[in-house]
Every structure is written in structure tokens, then in C-alpha cells.
Design a protein around this motif. Structure first.
Motif, PDB file in Angstrom:
ATOM      1  N   GLU A 116       0.816  -1.152  -0.078  1.00  0.00           N
ATOM      2  CA  GLU A 116       0.106   0.044   0.054  1.00  0.00           C
ATOM      3  C   GLU A 116       0.939   1.071   0.046  1.00  0.00           C
ATOM      4  OE1 GLU A 116      -3.364   0.679   2.286  1.00  0.00           O
ATOM      5  OE2 GLU A 116      -3.850  -1.507   2.434  1.00  0.00           O
ATOM      6  N   TYR A 117       1.952   1.289   0.739  1.00  0.00           N
ATOM      7  CA  TYR A 117       2.903   2.414   0.656  1.00  0.00           C
ATOM      8  C   TYR A 117       3.298   2.674  -0.549  1.00  0.00           C
ATOM      9  CZ  TYR A 117       6.622   5.513   1.758  1.00  0.00           C
ATOM     10  OH  TYR A 117       7.477   6.778   1.876  1.00  0.00           O
ATOM     11  N   ARG A 118       3.767   1.532  -1.480  1.00  0.00           N
ATOM     12  CA  ARG A 118       4.275   1.867  -2.665  1.00  0.00           C
ATOM     13  C   ARG A 118       3.189   2.795  -3.638  1.00  0.00           C
ATOM     14  NH1 ARG A 118       6.057  -4.369  -4.168  1.00  0.00           N
ATOM     15  NH2 ARG A 118       7.300  -4.730  -2.464  1.00  0.00           N
ATOM     16  N   TYR A 119       1.869   2.414  -3.314  1.00  0.00           N
ATOM     17  CA  TYR A 119       0.859   2.983  -4.136  1.00  0.00           C
ATOM     18  C   TYR A 119       0.920   4.561  -3.570  1.00  0.00           C
ATOM     19  CZ  TYR A 119      -3.466   4.623  -5.773  1.00  0.00           C
ATOM     20  OH  TYR A 119      -4.732   5.428  -6.238  1.00  0.00           O
ATOM     21  N   THR A 120       1.020   4.563  -2.322  1.00  0.00           N
ATOM     22  CA  THR A 120       0.824   5.999  -1.801  1.00  0.00           C
ATOM     23  C   THR A 120       1.863   6.714  -2.151  1.00  0.00           C
ATOM     24  OG1 THR A 120       1.293   5.288   0.600  1.00  0.00           O
ATOM     25  CG2 THR A 120      -0.890   5.623   0.070  1.00  0.00           C
ATOM     26  N   PHE A 121       3.110   6.163  -2.026  1.00  0.00           N
ATOM     27  CA  PHE A 121       4.429   6.719  -2.547  1.00  0.00           C
ATOM     28  C   PHE A 121       4.305   7.598  -3.888  1.00  0.00           C
ATOM     29  CE2 PHE A 121       8.704   7.074  -4.284  1.00  0.00           C
ATOM     30  CZ  PHE A 121       9.503   7.697  -3.144  1.00  0.00           C
ATOM     31  N   ARG A 122       3.365   6.884  -4.932  1.00  0.00           N
ATOM     32  CA  ARG A 122       3.267   7.408  -6.023  1.00  0.00           C
ATOM     33  C   ARG A 122       2.026   8.082  -6.447  1.00  0.00           C
ATOM     34  NH1 ARG A 122       6.070   1.884  -6.480  1.00  0.00           N
ATOM     35  NH2 ARG A 122       8.059   2.266  -6.961  1.00  0.00           N
ATOM     36  N   ALA A 123       1.180   8.105  -5.489  1.00  0.00           N
ATOM     37  CA  ALA A 123      -0.139   8.701  -5.681  1.00  0.00           C
ATOM     38  C   ALA A 123      -0.170   9.708  -6.442  1.00  0.00           C
ATOM     39  CB  ALA A 123      -1.049   8.405  -4.465  1.00  0.00           C
ATOM     40  N   GLN A 124       0.433  10.780  -5.942  1.00  0.00           N
ATOM     41  CA  GLN A 124       0.197  12.254  -6.403  1.00  0.00           C
ATOM     42  C   GLN A 124       0.849  12.360  -7.864  1.00  0.00           C
ATOM     43  OE1 GLN A 124       1.713  15.597  -3.780  1.00  0.00           O
ATOM     44  NE2 GLN A 124       0.893  14.460  -2.130  1.00  0.00           N
ATOM     45  N   GLU A 125       1.831  11.704  -8.219  1.00  0.00           N
ATOM     46  CA  GLU A 125       2.623  11.688  -9.470  1.00  0.00           C
ATOM     47  C   GLU A 125       1.677  10.901 -10.614  1.00  0.00           C
ATOM     48  OE1 GLU A 125       6.764  10.627 -11.792  1.00  0.00           O
ATOM     49  OE2 GLU A 125       6.422  10.600  -9.506  1.00  0.00           O
ATOM     50  N   LYS A 126       1.544   9.481 -10.188  1.00  0.00           N
ATOM     51  CA  LYS A 126       0.888   8.656 -11.194  1.00  0.00           C
ATOM     52  C   LYS A 126      -0.781   8.206 -11.175  1.00  0.00           C
ATOM     53  CE  LYS A 126       5.517   6.457 -11.767  1.00  0.00           C
ATOM     54  NZ  LYS A 126       5.846   4.823 -11.991  1.00  0.00           N
ATOM     55  N   THR A 127      -1.336   8.857 -10.229  1.00  0.00           N
ATOM     56  CA  THR A 127      -2.772   8.481  -9.941  1.00  0.00           C
ATOM     57  C   THR A 127      -3.682   9.588  -9.916  1.00  0.00           C
ATOM     58  OG1 THR A 127      -2.837   8.407  -7.559  1.00  0.00           O
ATOM     59  CG2 THR A 127      -1.893   6.374  -8.420  1.00  0.00           C
ATOM     60  N   ASP A 128      -4.993   9.260  -9.796  1.00  0.00           N
ATOM     61  CA  ASP A 128      -5.977  10.139  -9.594  1.00  0.00           C
ATOM     62  C   ASP A 128      -6.237  10.773  -8.277  1.00  0.00           C
ATOM     63  OD1 ASP A 128      -7.084  10.178 -12.433  1.00  0.00           O
ATOM     64  OD2 ASP A 128      -7.911   8.042 -11.840  1.00  0.00           O
TER      65      ASP A 128
END
Length: 192
Positions: A135-147
Motif C-alpha cells: 500500500e505504501y508503494r501506491y501512496t508513495f506514487r499517488a500524487q504523481e501517477k494516480t488520480d
């Protein structure tokens, strides 16, 4: 969520299904059903005698029937396959999932695809540490690569509740995008 049987966790995570007390007990997120009208008495009695077990035993009631429990065979059929791209279609085959399908369609397709994929990873179900790491992998990248930022804009800043997601549907989310969110994080601090 990954530990729930019958792919119920995948259903909850991808549809943002709102559980009631009976669903929470069925999913083992809660242990007792106590109607809200008894809560002030319970608080008072626990404060007086300190015996939580005795007080809960006195006020707990039979929980209503769980919607999730009734839907489990359908959920297992719909959420079982690893392919998230057909999830919308599989859900639309069941009228009972109409409200949940509506919720799924409101959510970010990329977030739904990630959640679906993450909950299918065996090590996520085996340890909380592994689940939190992924889950941290996702949140680490969330601002740059997600909605993530668009969701904040639509729900908190502008409050128009009309997000413009990066993808129209789950079919538009490339597997490579999901895999890039699941990759281990490597930090490069440059040469010293």
C-alpha cells in the motif's frame, strides 16, 4: 481485506460498499451487535463496574442478516478472476450488484484496478507488514501517477463531485500502469 474469504475483501475495496453492523460482524471486523439506543447505558455501566464482557453480554442482540453474506456466492463469481478489465461486465450480469456497480463506476478506474490487483497478491493476505508495504508503494506514487489529486479537487476543494479521471473505464487502464504502482521503491540519493 485480502484475508476475507470468497473475494469479499476485493469486493469491498473496489466498490466502496457501505457495510452495516451485520456485514461488519460477518466479515469479522466487529464482534457484537448492540443497538445504538443502548450505548449510553453501556458506557455508564462499564464506567461503574469495569467488566466489559458482562456489560456487552447483557446488551448484545442477534444481528440483522448480512447483505454481504447473501451476496457472497455472486461476489466470489465476479471478483474471483484476476482480470480487472472485465470486472464492470461481470458485475453487470447480476442485478443484485447494481448499487455496487454504480459505486465502482464512480471510483477512479486506476485506483480500482490497483486495489483489485493488490488484493490478489498472495503475500498481502499473509502479513499485515507486507500489505502495508505494498500500500505504501501506491501512496508513495499517488500524487504523481494516480488520480489522487483529482479526487481531492473534486471532493474537497471544488466540491463539484465530478472528477475527471485519467481513464474512462477499467478497460482503459493498462496493466503496466498497475504494475508500476506495485513495484518496490528504490531511492537514489546520488553519488557522494
Amino acid at each position: 481485506l485480502a484475508r476475507l474469504t470468497g473475494h469479499v475483501g476485493t469486493f469491498l475495496g473496489t466498490t466502496a460498499f457501505r457495510m452495516n453492523a451485520a456485514d461488519s460482524i460477518f466479515c469479522k471486523f466487529a464482534d457484537h451487535f448492540i443497538p445504538i439506543k443502548f450505548w449510553p447505558d453501556i458506557i455508564r455501566q462499564i464506567a461503574i463496574n469495569g467488566d466489559v464482557g458482562e456489560v456487552l453480554g447483557k446488551y448484545q442482540r442477534q444481528s440483522p442478516e448480512s447483505t454481504i453474506k447473501k451476496l457472497t456466492p455472486i461476489i466470489e463469481d465476479v471478483m474471483g478472476p484476476k482480470d480487472y478489465k472485465q470486472l464492470d461486465q461481470r458485475m453487470s450480469d447480476y442485478i443484485e450488484l447494481g448499487p455496487s456497480l454504480k459505486n465502482l463506476r464512480k471510483n477512479s478506474p486506476l485506483s480500482v484496478a490497483f486495489t483489485h490487483s493488490m488484493l490478489k497478491i498472495p503475500k498481502v493476505a499473509k502479513s499485515l507488514k507486507a500489505a502495508l508495504e505494498i500500500e505504501y508503494r501506491y501512496t508513495f506514487r499517488a500524487q504523481e501517477k494516480t488520480d489522487f489529486l483529482e479526487g481531492i479537487r473534486a471532493m474537497v476543494i471544488d466540491k463539484d463531485r465530478n472528477p475527471s479521471w485519467r481513464h474512462e473505464s477499467l478497460k482503459d487502464v493498462k496493466e503496466e500502469e498497475v504494475l508500476s504502482l506495485l513495484e518496490p521503491i528504490t531511492l537514489n540519493f546520488g553519488e557522494h
